[in-house]
Design a protein around this motif. Structure first.
Motif, PDB file in Angstrom:
ATOM      1  N   ARG A   1      -6.430  14.083  -6.432  1.00  0.00           N
ATOM      2  CA  ARG A   1      -7.215  13.865  -5.221  1.00  0.00           C
ATOM      3  C   ARG A   1      -6.484  12.931  -4.256  1.00  0.00           C
ATOM      4  N   THR A   2      -6.467  13.302  -2.986  1.00  0.00           N
ATOM      5  CA  THR A   2      -5.948  12.444  -1.919  1.00  0.00           C
ATOM      6  C   THR A   2      -7.024  12.350  -0.845  1.00  0.00           C
ATOM      7  N   GLU A   3      -6.811  11.516   0.153  1.00  0.00           N
ATOM      8  CA  GLU A   3      -7.783  11.367   1.235  1.00  0.00           C
ATOM      9  C   GLU A   3      -7.888  12.630   2.083  1.00  0.00           C
ATOM     10  N   ASP A   4      -6.864  13.471   2.021  1.00  0.00           N
ATOM     11  CA  ASP A   4      -6.829  14.654   2.879  1.00  0.00           C
ATOM     12  C   ASP A   4      -7.047  15.947   2.099  1.00  0.00           C
TER      13      ASP A   4
ATOM     14  N   LEU B   1       1.420  19.032   2.919  1.00  0.00           N
ATOM     15  CA  LEU B   1       1.979  18.187   1.866  1.00  0.00           C
ATOM     16  C   LEU B   1       2.286  16.792   2.402  1.00  0.00           C
ATOM     17  N   ALA B   2       2.844  16.722   3.603  1.00  0.00           N
ATOM     18  CA  ALA B   2       3.180  15.422   4.198  1.00  0.00           C
ATOM     19  C   ALA B   2       1.927  14.582   4.422  1.00  0.00           C
ATOM     20  N   ARG B   3       0.811  15.236   4.803  1.00  0.00           N
ATOM     21  CA  ARG B   3      -0.436  14.491   4.999  1.00  0.00           C
ATOM     22  C   ARG B   3      -0.936  13.911   3.686  1.00  0.00           C
ATOM     23  N   TYR B   4      -0.865  14.710   2.611  1.00  0.00           N
ATOM     24  CA  TYR B   4      -1.254  14.193   1.294  1.00  0.00           C
ATOM     25  C   TYR B   4      -0.455  12.927   0.969  1.00  0.00           C
ATOM     26  N   CYS B   5       0.851  13.025   1.180  1.00  0.00           N
ATOM     27  CA  CYS B   5       1.735  11.908   0.843  1.00  0.00           C
ATOM     28  C   CYS B   5       1.454  10.696   1.732  1.00  0.00           C
TER      29      CYS B   5
END
Length: 290
Positions: free
Chosen positions: A56-59, A95-99
Motif C-alpha cells: 500500500r502507498t498513498e497513491d 510507478l514514480a508517484r508510488y515511489c
C-alpha cells in the motif's frame, strides 16, 4: 550468471509459446515471468522479509516492494505484455508517484519482456531522463539482457545507479570508437586483454616454453584450465574446449583423441605442431601465457 541466463531463456520461450495469454493476463505475467527472473536475481520471492506483494502507498498499491534491511528499497509495478511500457508514459508515472509519495527512491516497471529501472525523483530532472536501464528480453541478445538485468540482483541493486552509469559510458565509448573505424573484434580484444600478461600466439612458440595459462579467442579471450604446465597440457586444454563445442560423433572423436594423447608420451615439438594444425583447421586463435 548462469541461473539468470537460464531464467531469461525460459521467459523468452514462454512468451513465444503463450504470447496471447501474457498479453491479456497480468497475473500470469507476475507468476510465470516476473517471479522467475527475480528469483534468478537472488530475491526470495516467497519471503515477505524480502518481497511484499500489493504494498500500500498513498497513491495506490504497488504490485511488489523489494525490502532491504527492513526498509522498502524499490517498488515493482507489473503490467501485462499488451502494455507498451516503452512508449506509454503513464505506467512509469504511476510507478514514480508510488515511489515519491512513500519516499522510495527507485522503481522497476516490467511487462515480463521489457524491464525499466528508474530513479523516482531528482530535483530539476524529467522522469524519462532518470531511467537507469531499459532491458528488452525478447529483442536484445541474451548476454546483453542478462548483464543489464544483473544490476537488479539482490547483491547489486544498492549500486545499480552507479553500475548503470558505467554501462552507459561503456556503450557510448564503444559506439564512438566503432564510428572512428575500429573493428568490434579489435575493441573487444582490447577490453578483455589482461594487463601485464605475457601471452604468445601459438604460431610464435618454439616448444621449449613452460606455459602458465592457455587462452582461446571466443568473442573475447577465454582462459582455459591448464591440464599440465607443458605444451602437451595446452593441447589437452584445447581438445577439451573443442569437445564442449562439438556434438554427436565429432564430440566422441575428440574425446577419444584427448584420452589417447593424455596417456601417451608426446614431445613439446610434436604437441606444438598438432596445436598449430588445430588452430588452422578449426579457425581458432590460441595464445599461451609464459
Amino acid at each position: 550468471m548462469e541461473g539468470l541466463t537460464k531464467a531469461v531463456a525460459s521467459v523468452r520461450r514462454k512468451i513465444r509459446s503463450h504470447r496471447e495469454l501474457y498479453a491479456k493476463n497480468e497475473e500470469a505475467v507476475k507468476q510465470h515471468l516476473i517471479g522467475e527472473v527475480f528469483q534468478a536475481l537472488g530475491w526470495d520471492w516467497n519471503n515477505p522479509e524480502e518481497v511484499r506483494p500489493e504494498e500500500r502507498t498513498e497513491d495506490g498499491r504497488a504490485d511488489y516492494a523489494l525490502i532491504l534491511d527492513g526498509e522498502v528499497f524499490a517498488y515493482v509495478e507489473a503490467k501485462n505484455l499488451g502494455v507498451n511500457i516503452i512508449k506509454r508514459d503513464e505506467p512509469l508515472r504511476q510507478l514514480a508517484r508510488y515511489c515519491f509519495n512513500s519516499g522510495v527512491k527507485y522503481g522497476i516497471l516490467t511487462n515480463g519482456a521489457v524491464w525499466i529501472a528508474v530513479k523516482a525523483f531528482e530535483e530539476g530532472s524529467r522522469l524519462r531522463d532518470r531511467v537507469l536501464v531499459t532491458v528488452n528480453i525478447e529483442e536484445e541478445p541474451i548476454e546483453k539482457a542478462v548483464l543489464k538485468l544483473s544490476i537488479l540482483s539482490k547483491s547489486r541493486i544498492t549500486e545499480m545507479e552507479r553500475i548503470a552509469s558505467l554501462l552507459r559510458a561503456l556503450e557510448l565509448s564503444f559506439l564512438g570508437l566503432r564510428g572512428e573505424g575500429y573493428s568490434e573484434e579489435m575493441l573487444i580484444e582490447y577490453l578483455t586483454s589482461r594487463e601485464g600478461m605475457n601471452t604468445v600466439p601459438v604460431g610464435e612458440l618454439k616448444g621449449d616454453e613452460t606455459p602458465r595459462a592457455a587462452y582461446v579467442y571466443d568473442g573475447g579471450w577465454k582462459l582455459l584450465p591448464l591440464q599440465e604446465r607443458s605444451i602437451k597440457g595446452v593441447l589437452l586444454s584445447i581438445l577439451l574446449y573443442l569437445e564442449k563445442r562439438a556434438q554427436g560423433y565429432e564430440r566422441e572423436e575428440i574425446r577419444r583423441a584427448y584420452e589417447h594423447i593424455r596417456r601417451m608420451s608426446l614431445s613439446p615439438e610434436t604437441a606444438l605442431e598438432v596445436l598449430k594444425k588445430l588452430e588452422e583447421e578449426e579457425k581458432l586463435r590460441i595464445s599461451v601465457e609464459i
